[in-house]
Write a protein that holds these residues in place. Structure first.
Motif, mmCIF file in Angstrom:
data_model
loop_
_atom_site.group_PDB
_atom_site.id
_atom_site.type_symbol
_atom_site.label_atom_id
_atom_site.label_comp_id
_atom_site.label_asym_id
_atom_site.label_seq_id
_atom_site.Cartn_x
_atom_site.Cartn_y
_atom_site.Cartn_z
ATOM 1 N N GLY A 144 -8.038 -7.951 4.426
ATOM 2 C CA GLY A 144 -8.330 -6.904 3.459
ATOM 3 C C GLY A 144 -7.938 -5.524 3.953
ATOM 4 O O GLY A 144 -7.569 -5.337 5.114
ATOM 5 N N THR A 145 -8.045 -4.550 3.062
ATOM 6 C CA THR A 145 -7.669 -3.176 3.410
ATOM 7 C C THR A 145 -8.882 -2.313 3.717
ATOM 8 O O THR A 145 -8.785 -1.093 3.745
ATOM 9 C CB THR A 145 -6.852 -2.535 2.262
ATOM 10 N N THR A 146 -10.031 -2.946 3.956
ATOM 11 C CA THR A 146 -11.204 -2.191 4.391
ATOM 12 C C THR A 146 -10.984 -1.736 5.832
ATOM 13 O O THR A 146 -10.031 -2.157 6.497
ATOM 14 C CB THR A 146 -12.464 -3.071 4.334
ATOM 15 N N GLU A 150 -8.505 -3.642 8.394
ATOM 16 C CA GLU A 150 -7.416 -2.959 9.095
ATOM 17 C C GLU A 150 -7.558 -3.113 10.608
ATOM 18 O O GLU A 150 -6.581 -3.354 11.316
ATOM 19 C CB GLU A 150 -7.392 -1.468 8.717
ATOM 20 N N ARG A 169 3.138 -8.474 6.696
ATOM 21 C CA ARG A 169 1.883 -8.275 5.977
ATOM 22 C C ARG A 169 2.145 -8.472 4.495
ATOM 23 O O ARG A 169 3.192 -8.059 3.993
ATOM 24 C CB ARG A 169 1.348 -6.866 6.231
ATOM 25 N N GLN A 172 0.696 -5.109 -0.902
ATOM 26 C CA GLN A 172 -0.544 -4.745 -1.584
ATOM 27 C C GLN A 172 -0.240 -3.586 -2.501
ATOM 28 O O GLN A 172 0.455 -2.651 -2.110
ATOM 29 C CB GLN A 172 -1.622 -4.355 -0.565
ATOM 30 N N THR A 187 -4.424 2.541 -3.518
ATOM 31 C CA THR A 187 -3.663 1.332 -3.836
ATOM 32 C C THR A 187 -2.203 1.670 -4.093
ATOM 33 O O THR A 187 -1.297 0.973 -3.629
ATOM 34 C CB THR A 187 -4.264 0.623 -5.067
ATOM 35 N N HIS A 190 -0.406 2.298 -0.838
ATOM 36 C CA HIS A 190 -0.049 1.031 -0.195
ATOM 37 C C HIS A 190 1.186 0.431 -0.846
ATOM 38 O O HIS A 190 2.070 -0.098 -0.162
ATOM 39 C CB HIS A 190 -1.213 0.030 -0.304
#
Length: 200
Positions: A144-146, A150, A169, A172, A187, A190
């Protein structure tokens, strides 16, 4: 009003589930006791069988009933391509895409030192050993991108670099069918950083 001890124990047992508070647990217990006793017995048997029979695959840490999960046993899967995911639910999500034919490594969480979740709890020592075996050619990070996601991705990236393994990766960004005006700035950032050449 106090419940009989067995009812109280049943209600408390349901509260171990995520998102189930005392009222929801009470409603579930009452439903099973009032008109679902056969369902309750079936639930009890399924829980008992799963708790005793489900383990982690020794290769990828996904749920399995044998030493290796069905994906790791499948000779059609590419063992040189491994997707790193946080949970078995993520494996299902990737599999539903129908696009991936490699294997997985399931972390069962993300790095979170405040919660006592370090590299060992995520099986990263197992992943490091697999990387050093030389079979893995590429890791795909699908965390995830939390902040935790990260941090986990960077830790795995360092392990892979030390072993000389390529890392990519998942992209996203903007969902299919989505309009830019409804996409939040992070978002969209990204998506812009993960852009790739456009081809027909």
């Amino acid at each position: 009003m106090k419940h009989p001890p067995l009812v109280e124990t049943l209600i408390e047992a349901f509260t171990c589930l995520p998102g189930v508070g005392p009222r929801s647990a009470q409603r579930m217990a009452y439903t099973l006791l009032e008109r679902g006793r056969d369902d309750g017995r079936a639930l009890s048997a399924a829980l008992s069988q799963a708790m005793d029979g489900v383990r982690q695959c020794k290769r990828c840490r996904n749920y399995a009933e044998e030493e290796l999960c069905p994906i790791c046993q499948d000779p059609r899967r590419d063992p040189g391509l491994v997707c790193i995911v946080a949970s078995p639910a993520d494996v299902l999500a990737v599999e539903q895409s129908g696009e991936y034919r490699g294997q997985y490594f399931v972390l069962m969480g993300q790095l979170s030192p405040l919660d006592g979740i370090g590299p060992r709890e995520l099986g990263l020592d197992v992943l490091e050993a697999r990387l050093n075996e030389g079979e893995i050619q590429e890791l795909i990070l699908a965390t995830g991108t939390t902040v935790e996601g990260e941090a986990t991705a960077h830790y795995v990236l360092d392990l892979a670099r030390e072993a000389g393994v390529n890392v990519s990766r998942i992209a996203q960004g903007v969902p299919m069918g989505g309009d830019l005006e409804f996409v939040d700035g992070a978002t969209l950032a990204h998506a812009l950083r993960g852009r790739r050449p456009f081809s027909t």
